[in-house]
Write an enzyme that holds these catalytic residues in place. Structure first.
Site, PDB file in Angstrom:
ATOM      1  CB  CYS A  73      -7.765  22.472  14.658  1.00 54.68           C
ATOM      2  SG  CYS A  73      -9.047  23.463  13.895  1.00 54.68           S
ATOM      3  CB  CYS A 183     -12.744  18.502   9.737  1.00 56.36           C
ATOM      4  SG  CYS A 183     -13.412  19.112  11.304  1.00 56.36           S
TER       5      CYS A 183
HETATM    6  N1  DGL Z   1     -11.483  20.140  14.210  1.00 59.46           N
HETATM    7  C1  DGL Z   1     -11.476  21.319  13.399  1.00 59.46           C
HETATM    8  C2  DGL Z   1     -10.756  21.052  12.072  1.00 59.46           C
HETATM    9  O1  DGL Z   1      -9.995  20.153  12.000  1.00 59.46           O
HETATM   10  C3  DGL Z   1     -12.868  21.777  13.300  1.00 59.46           C
HETATM   11  C4  DGL Z   1     -13.001  23.091  12.699  1.00 59.46           C
HETATM   12  C5  DGL Z   1     -14.136  23.903  13.195  1.00 59.46           C
HETATM   13  O2  DGL Z   1     -14.199  24.173  14.390  1.00 59.46           O
HETATM   14  O3  DGL Z   1     -14.913  24.316  12.339  1.00 59.46           O
HETATM   15  O4  DGL Z   1     -10.903  21.722  11.112  1.00 59.46           O
END
Ligand code: DGL
Length: 259
Positions: A73, A183
């Protein structure tokens, strides 16, 4: 210890895009994935909240005996990984927007980046951009609402297309030739993005780099699992497990866990 699993967590199902890269490169490694979908999106939360959620996920993975943790993430990496590395002994691999290769290779000197508010406002992201994106213009857009749509199975919806149209328009106008996906949920948008962007725009994410880095760290610490037995892969979600199963094409068992 080399037979211990790799732990991997995300605010939800997006980190499965990283899981797929790591599993393809290291098919013999056991892995435990935590989807903290109950708390998604992380990207609109405060730095303290993101840190506390990252600690909670880390401690659960450590209690399950993981030998290394992948913070799949960008939002959690850019806001919490320095703290996690200082507090726990096991190695952490993080993911950050691939602003460096995009900036180095851009011919138009205009690069787009789509990421969460939490990532774009983090000091780690600013530091990386200051170093590597000095010679290019970076058009940043917060992907407001995108994670929520993916988490509810609406990746290919008209709402998604409308949001993306809004976020991509200023980038297309600015003549970007690279779009950085900052993301881990966003690689699932690549088919739609390709339809919407001019054909010369290259889309890059950091998934393969994370897999290679994981391999290098395991090798360096003598932690690679050299066993030929089939890997044990476990997924846990504290949200809707049907959505996680679906993004995994029903290939792996998924269990609900309240964490
Ligand atoms: N997969 C997360 C990232 O890479 C998502 C972030 C979120 O939950 O807003 O930032």
């Amino acid at each position: 210890m080399s037979k211990a699993p790799i732990g991997i967590f995300d605010s939800g199902i997006g980190g499965t895009s990283i899981f797929k890269e790591v599993h393809a490169l290291l098919p013999q490694e056991h892995m435990i994935y935590l989807a903290d979908s109950k708390n998604a999106p992380y990207g609109i939360k405060s730095e303290t909240d993101i840190l506390n959620l990252s600690i909670k996920n880390t401690e659960l993975l450590i209690s399950k005996g993981c030998k290394l943790i992948i913070v799949a993430c960008n939002t959690a990496t850019t806001n919490a990984i320095s703290y996690l590395r200082s507090k726990y002994l096991i190695p952490f691999i993080g993911i950050e927007p691939a602003i460096k290769p995009a900036s180095l290779n851009s011919a138009t000197k205009n690069v787009g980046i789509l990421a969460t508010r939490g990532t774009l406002s983090s000091s780690l992201f600013h530091k990386t951009s200051d170093i590597y994106a000095k010679d290019v213009t970076v058009i940043e857009r917060v992907g407001e609402g995108i994670v929520e749509l993916i988490e509810t199975g609406k990746t290919n919806s008209p709402q998604m297309k409308a949001l993306l149209k809004e976020y991509l328009s200023p980038m297309i106008e600015a003549d970007i030739d690279y779009l950085v996906l900052g993301c881990t949920h966003y690689p699932y948008l690549i088919p739609i993005l390709k339809e919407m962007l001019p054909s010369h725009v290259k889309i890059i994410d950091s998934g393969l780099a994370v897999a290679k880095q994981t391999k290098a760290i395991l090798e360096g610490r003598n932690l690679l699992n050299t066993s030929v037995k089939e890997a044990n892969i476990q997924f846990f979600s504290n949200g809707d497990i049907a959505i996680l199963k679906d993004i995994l094409n029903n290939k792996y068992p998924v269990d609900y866990l309240d964490f």
